[in-house]
Motif scaffolding. Structure first.
Motif, PDB file in Angstrom:
ATOM      1  N   PRO A 293       0.771  -1.353  -0.202  1.00 24.79           N
ATOM      2  CA  PRO A 293      -0.006   0.039  -0.104  1.00 24.79           C
ATOM      3  C   PRO A 293       0.792   1.136  -0.137  1.00 24.79           C
ATOM      4  N   GLY A 294       0.530   2.220  -0.857  1.00 22.71           N
ATOM      5  CA  GLY A 294       1.216   3.562  -0.612  1.00 22.71           C
ATOM      6  C   GLY A 294       0.519   4.290   0.595  1.00 22.71           C
ATOM      7  N   LEU A 295       1.661   5.032   1.260  1.00 17.59           N
ATOM      8  CA  LEU A 295       1.223   5.529   2.764  1.00 17.59           C
ATOM      9  C   LEU A 295       1.670   7.134   2.661  1.00 17.59           C
ATOM     10  N   GLY A 296       0.972   7.906   3.384  1.00 15.34           N
ATOM     11  CA  GLY A 296       1.145   9.444   3.272  1.00 15.34           C
ATOM     12  C   GLY A 296       0.571   9.974   4.785  1.00 15.34           C
ATOM     13  N   LEU A 297       1.048  10.919   5.159  1.00 17.68           N
ATOM     14  CA  LEU A 297       1.053  11.585   6.267  1.00 17.68           C
ATOM     15  C   LEU A 297       0.224  12.971   5.909  1.00 17.68           C
ATOM     16  N   GLU A 298      -0.891  13.329   6.897  1.00 19.93           N
ATOM     17  CA  GLU A 298      -1.454  14.547   6.831  1.00 19.93           C
ATOM     18  C   GLU A 298      -1.591  15.072   8.064  1.00 19.93           C
ATOM     19  N   ASP A 299      -1.600  16.263   8.166  1.00 17.27           N
ATOM     20  CA  ASP A 299      -1.694  17.272   9.620  1.00 17.27           C
ATOM     21  C   ASP A 299      -3.299  17.319   9.816  1.00 17.27           C
ATOM     22  N   SER A 300      -3.513  18.046  10.826  1.00 14.29           N
ATOM     23  CA  SER A 300      -4.834  18.235  11.310  1.00 14.29           C
ATOM     24  C   SER A 300      -5.925  18.857  10.318  1.00 14.29           C
ATOM     25  N   GLY A 301      -5.180  19.760   9.682  1.00  9.37           N
ATOM     26  CA  GLY A 301      -5.850  20.370   8.345  1.00  9.37           C
ATOM     27  C   GLY A 301      -6.063  19.596   6.925  1.00  9.37           C
TER      28      GLY A 301
ATOM     29  N   ARG B 276      -3.431  18.676   5.449  1.00 10.69           N
ATOM     30  CA  ARG B 276      -2.405  19.064   4.520  1.00 10.69           C
ATOM     31  C   ARG B 276      -1.464  17.884   4.546  1.00 10.69           C
ATOM     32  N   THR B 277      -0.819  17.720   3.377  1.00 13.06           N
ATOM     33  CA  THR B 277       0.059  16.483   3.284  1.00 13.06           C
ATOM     34  C   THR B 277       1.257  17.069   3.952  1.00 13.06           C
ATOM     35  N   LEU B 278       1.865  16.196   4.538  1.00 13.65           N
ATOM     36  CA  LEU B 278       3.263  16.393   5.373  1.00 13.65           C
ATOM     37  C   LEU B 278       4.273  15.424   4.600  1.00 13.65           C
ATOM     38  N   THR B 279       5.561  16.102   4.488  1.00 10.26           N
ATOM     39  CA  THR B 279       6.544  15.431   3.935  1.00 10.26           C
ATOM     40  C   THR B 279       6.802  13.909   4.499  1.00 10.26           C
ATOM     41  N   SER B 280       6.839  12.951   3.757  1.00 12.80           N
ATOM     42  CA  SER B 280       7.072  11.630   4.327  1.00 12.80           C
ATOM     43  C   SER B 280       7.637  10.737   3.356  1.00 12.80           C
ATOM     44  N   THR B 281       8.110   9.608   3.818  1.00 18.18           N
ATOM     45  CA  THR B 281       8.589   8.360   2.922  1.00 18.18           C
ATOM     46  C   THR B 281       8.088   7.078   3.517  1.00 18.18           C
ATOM     47  N   THR B 282       8.071   6.186   2.635  1.00 23.21           N
ATOM     48  CA  THR B 282       7.638   4.848   2.934  1.00 23.21           C
ATOM     49  C   THR B 282       8.620   4.000   2.431  1.00 23.21           C
ATOM     50  N   GLN B 283       9.279   3.005   3.480  1.00 21.92           N
ATOM     51  CA  GLN B 283      10.183   1.721   2.900  1.00 21.92           C
ATOM     52  C   GLN B 283       9.221   0.592   2.927  1.00 21.92           C
ATOM     53  N   TRP B 284       9.395  -0.168   1.781  1.00 21.63           N
ATOM     54  CA  TRP B 284       8.550  -1.257   1.540  1.00 21.63           C
ATOM     55  C   TRP B 284       9.557  -2.502   2.025  1.00 21.63           C
TER      56      TRP B 284
ATOM     57  N   ALA C 298      10.657  15.536  13.707  1.00 18.04           N
ATOM     58  CA  ALA C 298       9.275  14.554  13.775  1.00 18.04           C
ATOM     59  C   ALA C 298       8.230  15.188  13.357  1.00 18.04           C
ATOM     60  N   LYS C 299       7.485  14.742  12.467  1.00 20.78           N
ATOM     61  CA  LYS C 299       6.330  15.038  11.758  1.00 20.78           C
ATOM     62  C   LYS C 299       5.017  14.640  12.928  1.00 20.78           C
ATOM     63  N   GLN C 300       4.084  15.695  13.148  1.00 19.73           N
ATOM     64  CA  GLN C 300       3.117  15.307  14.043  1.00 19.73           C
ATOM     65  C   GLN C 300       1.841  15.124  12.944  1.00 19.73           C
ATOM     66  N   ALA C 301       1.552  13.765  13.005  1.00 23.03           N
ATOM     67  CA  ALA C 301       0.422  13.616  11.811  1.00 23.03           C
ATOM     68  C   ALA C 301      -0.877  13.258  12.712  1.00 23.03           C
TER      69      ALA C 301
ATOM     70  N   PHE D 220      -4.631   9.258  12.416  1.00 20.64           N
ATOM     71  CA  PHE D 220      -3.617   8.609  12.595  1.00 20.64           C
ATOM     72  C   PHE D 220      -2.840   9.454  13.678  1.00 20.64           C
ATOM     73  N   PRO D 221      -3.376   9.759  14.913  1.00 18.91           N
ATOM     74  CA  PRO D 221      -2.771  11.128  15.709  1.00 18.91           C
ATOM     75  C   PRO D 221      -1.221  10.218  16.403  1.00 18.91           C
ATOM     76  N   ASN D 222      -0.133  10.572  15.361  1.00 21.17           N
ATOM     77  CA  ASN D 222       1.224   9.935  15.834  1.00 21.17           C
ATOM     78  C   ASN D 222       2.301  10.988  15.605  1.00 21.17           C
ATOM     79  N   TRP D 223       3.201  10.841  16.247  1.00 26.77           N
ATOM     80  CA  TRP D 223       4.529  11.525  15.929  1.00 26.77           C
ATOM     81  C   TRP D 223       5.312  10.305  15.192  1.00 26.77           C
ATOM     82  N   VAL D 224       5.949  10.963  14.218  1.00 26.38           N
ATOM     83  CA  VAL D 224       6.468  10.252  13.092  1.00 26.38           C
ATOM     84  C   VAL D 224       7.914  10.423  12.828  1.00 26.38           C
ATOM     85  N   ASP D 225       9.222   9.936  13.488  1.00 32.12           N
ATOM     86  CA  ASP D 225      10.505  10.515  13.017  1.00 32.12           C
ATOM     87  C   ASP D 225      10.774  10.791  11.719  1.00 32.12           C
ATOM     88  N   ASN D 226      11.104  11.817  11.369  1.00 27.23           N
ATOM     89  CA  ASN D 226      11.537  12.086   9.921  1.00 27.23           C
ATOM     90  C   ASN D 226      10.232  12.002   9.135  1.00 27.23           C
TER      91      ASN D 226
END
Length: 195
Positions: free
Chosen positions: A96-104, A106-114, A152-155, A173-179
């Motif tokens: 699956p493709g994954l991405g992070l969004e903030d409370s509004g 808005r797409t946050l910068t993220s990367t996904t490793q398979w 860290a990104k606050q998603a 998905f209310p989580n902090w995600v490193d980088n």
């Protein structure tokens, strides 16, 4: 003058006969072709019986979280479930493709490793046949050692894009995600957790 009219009439009859012969010939060929199609049509019908189901679409799937995964060393994870609600059998293959969004949203910068994660070995890409009502799952993992820091990104939401699709589902998905770095296994009927 009479001969000219006769001659034009003959040409007209000859042309009409030629067109009629052409039509009869074409009709004959069409019958032969239809008979041939009848023979190959049976083979095509058999092949159609073995035809594969269509790829699962985002609109025909529901996304949800299963078991939450915790652990030491600031690791966190969750089991992602994609359920076929399309009303027909469909196929899924891959990650699956994954991405992070903030409370509004808005797409946050993220990367996904398979591949393998802290919680599960990657089962590898396999084509899954999901009947209506069946689910596939993947394991998502991340770290949160640097909560509240610029690294860290606050998603608030997670975007989930099924394989071979361009539209995504959005889950809380209310989580902090490193980088903004996520890891995810390939989809499987069931992913076995480590330990």
């Amino acid at each position: 003058m009479g001969q000219i009219a006769m001659s034009e009439q003959n040409r007209s009859r000859t042309a009409t006969r030629g067109r009629t012969a052409g039509r009869v010939g074409a009709a004959g060929l069409a019958l032969v072709a239809a008979a041939g199609l009848g023979l190959t049509g049976a083979g095509a019908a058999q092949a159609a019986g073995k035809a594969t189901a269509p790829t699962c679409t985002t609109g025909g799937l529901t996304a949800s979280f299963g078991k939450k995964l915790g652990g030491g060393m600031n690791h966190q994870g969750v089991v992602l479930k994609l359920k076929n609600t399309s009303g027909h059998t469909c196929l899924l293959r891959g990650y699956p493709g994954l991405g992070l969004e903030d409370s509004g949203h808005r797409t946050l910068t993220s990367t996904t490793q398979w591949g393998s994660t802290y919680y599960a070995k990657d089962p590898g890409k396999k084509t899954l046949t999901l009947r209506n009502g069946e689910s596939a799952e993947a394991v998502i993992a991340w770290t949160h050692a640097n909560a509240g820091t610029p690294d860290a990104k606050q998603a608030t939401y997670l975007q989930v894009t099924p394989p071979a699709n361009t539209k995504h589902k959005t889950l809380k998905f209310p989580n902090w995600v490193d980088n903004g770095r996520l890891q995810v296994t390939a989809l499987a009927p069931h992913v076995t957790l480590n330990g």
